[in-house]
Write a protein that holds these residues in place. Structure first.
Motif, PDB file in Angstrom:
ATOM      1  N   GLY A   1       0.780  -1.230   0.000  1.00 43.73           N
ATOM      2  CA  GLY A   1       0.000   0.000   0.000  1.00 43.73           C
ATOM      3  C   GLY A   1       0.808   1.275   0.000  1.00 43.73           C
ATOM      4  N   GLU A   2       2.122   1.193   0.087  1.00 45.55           N
ATOM      5  CA  GLU A   2       2.894   2.436   0.084  1.00 45.55           C
ATOM      6  C   GLU A   2       3.562   2.674  -1.268  1.00 45.55           C
ATOM      7  OE1 GLU A   2       5.248   1.998   3.520  1.00 45.55           O
ATOM      8  OE2 GLU A   2       6.733   0.671   2.623  1.00 45.55           O
ATOM      9  N   THR A   3       3.820   3.921  -1.556  1.00 45.29           N
ATOM     10  CA  THR A   3       4.518   4.323  -2.771  1.00 45.29           C
ATOM     11  C   THR A   3       5.964   4.610  -2.418  1.00 45.29           C
ATOM     12  OG1 THR A   3       2.495   5.301  -3.641  1.00 45.29           O
ATOM     13  CG2 THR A   3       4.562   5.954  -4.678  1.00 45.29           C
ATOM     14  N   VAL A   4       6.880   3.986  -3.163  1.00 42.41           N
ATOM     15  CA  VAL A   4       8.299   4.104  -2.836  1.00 42.41           C
ATOM     16  C   VAL A   4       9.112   4.452  -4.074  1.00 42.41           C
ATOM     17  CG1 VAL A   4       8.258   2.555  -0.847  1.00 42.41           C
ATOM     18  CG2 VAL A   4       8.536   1.600  -3.121  1.00 42.41           C
ATOM     19  N   ARG A   5      10.182   5.170  -3.840  1.00 45.38           N
ATOM     20  CA  ARG A   5      11.172   5.478  -4.864  1.00 45.38           C
ATOM     21  C   ARG A   5      12.284   4.458  -4.691  1.00 45.38           C
ATOM     22  NH1 ARG A   5      11.332   8.217  -9.661  1.00 45.38           N
ATOM     23  NH2 ARG A   5      13.157   9.567  -9.883  1.00 45.38           N
ATOM     24  N   VAL A   6      12.588   3.696  -5.749  1.00 47.69           N
ATOM     25  CA  VAL A   6      13.528   2.583  -5.613  1.00 47.69           C
ATOM     26  C   VAL A   6      14.582   2.617  -6.714  1.00 47.69           C
ATOM     27  CG1 VAL A   6      11.779   1.115  -4.533  1.00 47.69           C
ATOM     28  CG2 VAL A   6      12.136   0.984  -7.013  1.00 47.69           C
ATOM     29  N   GLN A   7      15.674   1.924  -6.440  1.00 50.58           N
ATOM     30  CA  GLN A   7      16.732   1.711  -7.422  1.00 50.58           C
ATOM     31  C   GLN A   7      16.934   0.210  -7.579  1.00 50.58           C
ATOM     32  OE1 GLN A   7      18.623   4.205  -9.126  1.00 50.58           O
ATOM     33  NE2 GLN A   7      19.181   2.443 -10.377  1.00 50.58           N
TER      34      GLN A   7
ATOM     35  N   ALA B   1      15.064  -4.460  -5.849  1.00 47.13           N
ATOM     36  CA  ALA B   1      15.301  -3.016  -5.746  1.00 47.13           C
ATOM     37  C   ALA B   1      15.426  -2.604  -4.286  1.00 47.13           C
ATOM     38  CB  ALA B   1      14.165  -2.234  -6.410  1.00 47.13           C
ATOM     39  N   GLU B   2      16.195  -1.547  -4.052  1.00 46.80           N
ATOM     40  CA  GLU B   2      16.321  -0.982  -2.720  1.00 46.80           C
ATOM     41  C   GLU B   2      15.566   0.331  -2.644  1.00 46.80           C
ATOM     42  OE1 GLU B   2      20.438  -0.598  -1.816  1.00 46.80           O
ATOM     43  OE2 GLU B   2      20.713  -2.749  -1.437  1.00 46.80           O
ATOM     44  N   VAL B   3      14.989   0.591  -1.478  1.00 48.76           N
ATOM     45  CA  VAL B   3      14.211   1.818  -1.284  1.00 48.76           C
ATOM     46  C   VAL B   3      15.151   3.015  -1.144  1.00 48.76           C
ATOM     47  CG1 VAL B   3      12.599   3.025   0.222  1.00 48.76           C
ATOM     48  CG2 VAL B   3      12.306   0.574  -0.202  1.00 48.76           C
ATOM     49  N   ILE B   4      14.931   4.026  -1.994  1.00 50.53           N
ATOM     50  CA  ILE B   4      15.636   5.300  -1.842  1.00 50.53           C
ATOM     51  C   ILE B   4      14.903   6.152  -0.813  1.00 50.53           C
ATOM     52  CG2 ILE B   4      16.333   7.426  -3.005  1.00 50.53           C
ATOM     53  CD1 ILE B   4      16.491   5.792  -5.609  1.00 50.53           C
TER      54      ILE B   4
END
Length: 644
Positions: free
Chosen positions: A227-233, A244-247
């Motif tokens: 349910g969350e929005t994340v910026r990932v690489q 991917a890892e969470v930025i």
């Protein structure tokens, strides 16, 4: 603002070998030798050391090239946990080569990709196993006469010694040279790829990764919550999925929880403390249904009832196995580190100070044990060499009685007076009623009781459950969640078709808790277990509780049920190990044609497989009831009741 692709690449290395290999990765790059003091790297674990040294090199060079992609690399040769660095003299080179002679060692290259302007860092590594032939003194001296060994980790260059020294090589040859070209190429592509913003759709249960989809491919995101929005690489791949890892978390989920344990994350004990308990239950129940459908018994999935939560979310475990290990060269006591998506070669020991899923008593026992170990110069046992002393500390606690047992597992300890430790512990922890020493020299990380000796106190502690008293010895199997087990056993009594004239047969009975909890409602209960120690414990528990209508028989299910039973059985209770019933055991049970089956399982996969066997033989599922006896982990207990 979106990041524009970075074009300049800087190799932070003075090695001509790395420069040559880097040319196979990128046609244009800058070389910037770094003058770093590798002795300042604190990590003692070979792999962690190599990665940390690579990061140090990359960050040092990035100070001069803040807008560029800076690549740092460091290669180490490791013999066990011993790092063989660059020799300081001919004598040290001789010693290294003699140590490597006829043995297998690891060559690890730590890699770091860093951009200072964006404060972005990606690390990785490559691992190659190299086995040397038996090296004669003439072979070693002949190589050293070339005088090219001083700048070589482990005192050799594989391209120089070739097959004369190397018997086998498993992994990337370029990695042994000092720069794993294919791994660098893949990591560089990941580092230069633009970050992604994704919405986490689910948890990849029974793993703990958040699950999303980007560009048509599954994305696994450690630490992300549904349910969350994340910026990932993107940092790697696992099968068909990308990892991917969470930025940063752009929009947190209402399902996210604050972990109570300060060690959550690196610790391998819990996976889901960051997820609210209701979601944990939802994931487990859904997982059970999915495994039943995948086994081809969808009708059984419709019989699954709502999962029963654990009465306690924390401090629920009555037993914990802690391990000794090394961290940064110092002896520690704790739990094995979690295996991650990018690091899976081996598991280190994470030093812990508390364990909220067990008991605050850890905070009083650990310091006393560690002081004693250090005072006596005891070292961590190495399962590869067989050298060392301390291995595990097992703690068992009666959640209802408060009684505590401590079990110290070591290799042989000649000359060490453990009575001194027992006296200290019992003075500082009055609830400690039993201190036991187990000797185990086997090459395994499992707790195995080769020799058991009572050092101080009683040989057992007591626990109460459903009004019964149980004696718990060092090797006793007892459900780790006392309050949750009570709910499970009460449900068995409610849902099994029992009557005052019933004869119940309990398979894999252990110390007899299920059998004794049913004895008051039936005419007779017979328990079977392959462990004579378990049977003796069950008989003792029956005597302690003055239960006279039980019988406990040692032997395997496969052997004891090969002949017809002496008297009819109305209900069979099956509580097998995690692997479930063997094929022969299942056939033996089916041949008895007992009217009702109660199956208790800790593994949905083996449960689904065995249930299909019962259904194929004409049984029907009356109910399936999951119980969460293991909060914050992917495990669950399931009760299935079947009838003819």
């Amino acid at each position: 603002m979106e990041r524009t692709p970075m074009e300049e690449i800087v190799l932070a290395s003075a090695s001509p070998r790395r420069r040559e290999l880097m040319a196979r990765v990128a046609p244009e790059f800058r070389v910037f030798p770094t003058d770093v003091e590798e002795s300042s790297v604190a990590e003692k674990d070979p792999l962690e050391y190599a990665i940390a040294a690579a990061v140090l090199k990359a960050k040092t060079a990035a100070a001069s090239f803040p807008e560029a992609i800076v690549i740092g690399a460091d290669t180490v040769v490791a013999l066990g946990l011993r790092i063989l660095g660059k020799p300081s003299s001919r004598e040290s080179a001789q010693a290294m080569l003699r140590a490597l002679s006829g043995r297998r060692h690891r060559v690890m290259t730590g890699l770091a990709f860093y951009n200072k302007a964006e404060a972005r860092l990606l690390t990785g590594y490559d691992l190659t196993y190299v086995t040397f032939r038996e090296l004669t003194a003439e072979m070693i001296e002949g190589y050293l006469d070339q005088e090219s060994y001083l700048d070589k980790a482990g005192a050799y260059a594989v391209q120089e010694v070739g097959d004369a020294f190397v018997d086998r090589l498993k992994g990337d040859y370029d990695n042994v040279v000092g720069f794993p070209v294919e791994k660098v190429r893949r990591l560089l592509a990941l580092f230069t790829a633009p970050p992604l913003t994704v919405e986490v759709e689910d948890i990849d249960f029974p793993a703990s990764f958040g699950k999303a989809v980007a560009d048509g491919r599954k994305l696994l995101i450690p630490g992300a919550v549904t349910g969350e929005t994340v910026r990932v690489q993107v940092v790697g791949e696992r099968g068909a999925a990308r990892v991917a890892e969470v930025i940063r978390v752009e929009s947190p989920s209402s399902r996210r929880a604050e972990p109570r344990c300060p060690h959550f994350g690196p610790c391998g004990g819990c996976l889901f403390q960051n997820i609210d308990y209701g979601t944990q239950l939802e994931l487990k129940e859904r997982h059970l249904r999915r495994k039943l459908v995948e086994a081809g018994i969808a009708e059984a999935a419709t019989a699954v009832k709502a999962i029963t939560p654990s009465p306690d979310f924390y401090a629920y475990r009555n037993k914990m196995e802690f391990g000794f290990g090394e961290s940064w060269g110092r002896l520690v006591l704790g739990l094995r580190e979690r295996v991650t998506a990018t690091r899976q070669t081996h598991r280190r020991t994470l030093s812990i100070e508390t364990c909220p899923i067990f008991s605050p008593v850890v905070e009083r026992i650990f310091p006393a044990v560690m002081d004693f170990v250090r005072e006596n110069g005891l070292a961590v046992f190495d399962i590869l060499s067989g050298l060392g002393h301390v291995r595990h500390l097992v703690l068992r606690q009666g959640k209802r009685t408060g009684e505590l047992m401590a079990i110290l597992v070591t290799a042989e300890l000649p000359g060490t007076d453990l009575a001194v430790l027992a006296e200290r512990l019992m003075a500082g922890v009055p609830e400690l009623k039993s201190f036991v020493h187990v000797t185990n020299s086997r090459p395994s990380d499992l707790v195995e009781h080769q020799k058991t000796r009572l050092v101080a106190g009683a040989p057992f502690i007591e626990e109460t459950l459903l009004g019964l008293t149980f004696r718990v010895y060092p090797q006793t199997f007892f459900q780790t969640n006392t309050a949750g087990a009570e709910l499970l056993y009460r449900r068995i009594k409610e849902e099994a078709p029992l009557s005052p004239e019933s004869h119940v047969l309990g398979l894999y009975c252990g110390s007899g808790p299920i059998e004794l909890s049913l004895a008051g409602a039936v005419r007779k209960v017979t328990g079977i277990d392959s462990s004579p120690a378990n049977i003796a414990n069950a008989v003792e528990n029956a005597l302690v509780n003055r239960v006279e209508n039980t019988a406990f028989v040692p032997g395997t299910v496969e052997a004891l049920l090969s002949e017809p039973l002496r008297e009819p059985v109305d209900v069979v209770v099956v509580d097998p190990p995690r692997v479930g019933l063997t094929g022969k055991a299942l056939r033996r049970v089916l041949n008895l044609n007992i009217p009702a089956v109660v199956y208790v399982s800790c593994n949905p996969v083996s449960l689904a497989r065995d249930l299909r066997g019962f259904l194929d033989a004409g049984y029907r599922v009356a109910s399936i009831s999951p119980f969460d006896l293991f909060p914050h982990t992917p495990h669950l207990e399931t009760l299935a009741v079947l009838g003819k």
